[in-house]
Write a protein that holds these residues in place. Structure first.
Motif, PDB file in Angstrom:
ATOM      1  N   ASP A   1      -3.162   5.462   4.693  1.00 38.81           N
ATOM      2  CA  ASP A   1      -4.076   5.218   5.806  1.00 38.81           C
ATOM      3  C   ASP A   1      -4.390   6.504   6.573  1.00 38.81           C
ATOM      4  O   ASP A   1      -5.391   6.592   7.269  1.00 38.81           O
TER       5      ASP A   1
ATOM      6  N   PRO B   1      -4.686   4.155  -1.923  1.00 39.72           N
ATOM      7  CA  PRO B   1      -3.786   3.078  -1.477  1.00 39.72           C
ATOM      8  C   PRO B   1      -2.951   2.429  -2.580  1.00 39.72           C
ATOM      9  O   PRO B   1      -2.032   1.671  -2.280  1.00 39.72           O
TER      10      PRO B   1
ATOM     11  N   ARG C   1       0.840  -1.196   0.000  1.00 42.16           N
ATOM     12  CA  ARG C   1       0.000   0.000   0.000  1.00 42.16           C
ATOM     13  C   ARG C   1       0.881   1.254   0.000  1.00 42.16           C
ATOM     14  O   ARG C   1       2.004   1.236   0.492  1.00 42.16           O
TER      15      ARG C   1
END
Length: 142
Positions: A25, A32, A20
């Motif tokens: 996040d 991602p 990712r």
């Protein structure tokens, strides 16, 4: 009669973790999907301890087992009845998979032809059971 692979190899997956993008996040605007970090102070690019690992060539699968299904065969996408003829000589290497937009009537013809040619299908029952069940229920209601 079911078709088996000519030489079934053990499939070894070196890395199952999905790579990712760094800080995807934390920020919603950062998607991602992987992008190589290019900042001058970036921890990931500099490969510091505790940072996210970058993808490398070494994570790739073995060339001989790449794209193999657990049965030991590779997928071949079928869009028409003619595509099955290509698998006639290669039914020990490839397994057919009927494409998503193929209609139920055409699927039925493809499945019948596959049985004749002894070609294995991954999704041979897809879209067929549902239609046949609806027809039987409809006839029971009359």
């Amino acid at each position: 009669m079911t078709v088996h692979a000519l030489n079934k190899r053990k499939i070894v997956k070196k890395r199952k973790l999905k790579v990712r993008r760094f800080q995807s996040d934390r920020n919603l605007k950062v998607k991602p999907s992987w992008r190589k970090p290019r900042g001058i102070d970036n921890r990931v690019r500099r490969k510091l301890a505790g940072a996210v690992r970058m993808p490398k060539v070494g994570y790739g699968s073995n060339h001989k087992t790449k794209f193999l299904l657990p049965c030991g065969l590779k997928k071949f996408l079928i869009t028409s009845k003619k595509d099955l003829e290509l698998l006639l000589m290669h039914n020990r290497e490839f397994v057919g998979e009927i494409a998503h937009p193929v209609a139920a009537r055409t699927r039925k013809l493809i499945v019948e032809r596959a049985k004749e040619l002894n070609v294995r299908l991954t999704n041979g029952t897809a879209k067929l059971k549902k239609k046949e069940n609806e027809q039987t229920i409809f006839t029971l209601q009359k």
